[in-house]
Scaffold this motif. Structure first.
Motif, PDB file in Angstrom:
ATOM      1  N   ALA A 246     -51.229   6.211  -9.809  1.00  0.00           N
ATOM      2  CA  ALA A 246     -49.926   6.777  -9.306  1.00  0.00           C
ATOM      3  C   ALA A 246     -49.064   6.925 -10.587  1.00  0.00           C
ATOM      4  O   ALA A 246     -48.315   7.899 -10.461  1.00  0.00           O
ATOM      5  N   CYS A 247     -49.027   5.828 -11.372  1.00  0.00           N
ATOM      6  CA  CYS A 247     -48.177   6.168 -12.509  1.00  0.00           C
ATOM      7  C   CYS A 247     -48.502   7.120 -13.516  1.00  0.00           C
ATOM      8  O   CYS A 247     -47.775   7.914 -13.862  1.00  0.00           O
ATOM      9  N   ILE A 248     -49.752   7.204 -13.853  1.00  0.00           N
ATOM     10  CA  ILE A 248     -50.292   8.250 -14.586  1.00  0.00           C
ATOM     11  C   ILE A 248     -50.062   9.512 -13.946  1.00  0.00           C
ATOM     12  O   ILE A 248     -49.473  10.482 -14.747  1.00  0.00           O
ATOM     13  N   SER A 249     -50.334   9.712 -12.800  1.00  0.00           N
ATOM     14  CA  SER A 249     -50.076  11.056 -12.228  1.00  0.00           C
ATOM     15  C   SER A 249     -48.565  11.424 -12.202  1.00  0.00           C
ATOM     16  O   SER A 249     -48.388  12.405 -12.587  1.00  0.00           O
ATOM     17  N   ALA A 250     -47.639  10.681 -12.201  1.00  0.00           N
ATOM     18  CA  ALA A 250     -46.336  10.905 -12.215  1.00  0.00           C
ATOM     19  C   ALA A 250     -45.810  11.082 -13.788  1.00  0.00           C
ATOM     20  O   ALA A 250     -44.928  11.983 -14.128  1.00  0.00           O
ATOM     21  N   THR A 251     -46.377  10.635 -14.496  1.00  0.00           N
ATOM     22  CA  THR A 251     -46.052  10.976 -15.795  1.00  0.00           C
ATOM     23  C   THR A 251     -46.559  12.337 -16.486  1.00  0.00           C
ATOM     24  O   THR A 251     -45.778  13.125 -17.256  1.00  0.00           O
ATOM     25  N   LEU A 252     -47.629  12.780 -15.843  1.00  0.00           N
ATOM     26  CA  LEU A 252     -48.445  14.071 -16.137  1.00  0.00           C
ATOM     27  C   LEU A 252     -47.787  15.111 -15.254  1.00  0.00           C
ATOM     28  O   LEU A 252     -47.770  16.301 -15.925  1.00  0.00           O
ATOM     29  N   HIS A 253     -47.324  14.768 -14.179  1.00  0.00           N
ATOM     30  CA  HIS A 253     -46.878  15.739 -13.294  1.00  0.00           C
ATOM     31  C   HIS A 253     -45.581  15.425 -12.795  1.00  0.00           C
ATOM     32  O   HIS A 253     -45.455  15.217 -11.386  1.00  0.00           O
ATOM     33  N   PRO A 254     -44.485  15.267 -13.617  1.00  0.00           N
ATOM     34  CA  PRO A 254     -43.239  14.725 -13.082  1.00  0.00           C
ATOM     35  C   PRO A 254     -42.451  15.485 -11.936  1.00  0.00           C
ATOM     36  O   PRO A 254     -41.855  15.017 -11.322  1.00  0.00           O
ATOM     37  N   ASP A 255     -43.022  17.016 -11.943  1.00  0.00           N
ATOM     38  CA  ASP A 255     -42.201  17.690 -11.206  1.00  0.00           C
ATOM     39  C   ASP A 255     -42.603  18.052  -9.679  1.00  0.00           C
ATOM     40  O   ASP A 255     -42.007  18.412  -8.851  1.00  0.00           O
ATOM     41  N   ARG A 256     -43.861  17.084  -9.522  1.00  0.00           N
ATOM     42  CA  ARG A 256     -44.270  17.120  -8.153  1.00  0.00           C
ATOM     43  C   ARG A 256     -44.763  15.888  -7.660  1.00  0.00           C
ATOM     44  O   ARG A 256     -45.291  15.782  -6.575  1.00  0.00           O
TER      45      ARG A 256
END
Length: 269
Positions: A246-256
């Motif tokens: 979840a953290c990695i996804s937020a750093t890679l795709h902060p717009d969504r």
């Protein structure tokens, strides 16, 4: 009832997810930090896979000792020599972690729970990859440098690289390998992630960037520099890695992707 001595948080977290925390007869203080509800059990505290000694194990009389990397060979040899049954885990990949989950499930008669845990995480990985791919279209995923240790610089482990790939990113370099500030600078990644072992969410991002002279990196210029709580990436257990993904996804795709509460971002200057 089986009595298990857990020498690493990954083991304790997995047993809890399997509904078998009642099998524990002792655990480490790091396990208690990863799973605060253990405090209600009042179990004896042990040292970890690196420093546990036979005297403290003798005192708790386990039927099985479960250990995981990192090991101190002398400590593990002493435990074996003392006659304690030991299950020693050394995962390197997500598939290894899945196999370890099933193995622990078998020890505590939680086969179905282990399979459900693994299957659920597989679905999460696939969903993460498909949603990211759909959002990016033909555009390549961001290139990511992820660091497990700062002195010397050591890249995160293989399962972290797989989580980054599942979030449709590209892990820069060889997982688990030592690197240099210049090598990272030359690769100029899109995102910098730090999850130092034992540091929790306290990596001093501003100081690290300044000391390494990385102010000119594209990730720094765009403030795509983050500290992920180390237990989310360095604890090879499905519940922990779910938070890590979840953290990695937020750093890679902060717009969504909504940023998790404990994910720390480089401050604006």
């Amino acid at each position: 009832m089986m009595r298990i001595a857990s020498l690493q948080p990954s083991i304790t977290v997995t047993l809890a997810a399997l509904g078998a925390v009642n099998k524990l007869c002792a655990h480490t203080r790091y396990c208690a930090e990863a799973l605060p509800e253990l405090a209600t059990l009042g179990l004896p505290l042990l040292q970890d896979s690196w420093t546990t000694n036979t005297d403290e194990l003798t005192a708790v009389k386990p039927d099985l000792v479960i250990a995981s990397v990192p090991y101190r060979i002398e400590s593990l040899a002493a435990i074996l020599k003392a006659g304690f049954p030991v299950l020693a885990l050394a995962p390197k990949t997500l598939e290894d972690i899945f196999a370890d989950t099933r193995l622990m499930g078998a020890q505590v008669d939680r086969h179905d729970a282990a399979e459900c845990l693994v299957a659920g995480f597989r679905v999460l990985l696939q969903s993460s990859n498909e949603s990211a791919a759909a959002a990016l279209g033909e555009a390549p995923g961001p290139r990511v440098y992820c660091e497990e240790w700062g002195k010397p610089l050591i890249r995160s482990q293989g399962w972290v690289a797989e989580l980054i790939e599942a979030a449709h990113g590209k892990f820069v370099g060889a997982p688990g390998a030592q690197t240099t500030t210049q090598e990272v600078e030359d690769s100029d990644p899109d995102v910098l992630l730090f999850a130092w072992c034992g540091a929790g969410d306290r990596v001093p991002l501003e100081r690290v960037i300044e000391q390494r002279g990385w102010q000119g990196l594209r990730a720094v210029q765009e403030r795509r520099v983050y500290c992920i709580p180390d237990e989310y990436l360095n604890t090879p257990a499905i519940p922990s890695l779910t938070k890590g993904l979840a953290c990695i996804s937020a750093t890679l795709h902060p717009d969504r992707v909504v940023r998790p509460e404990r994910l720390i971002q480089l401050a604006v200057r």
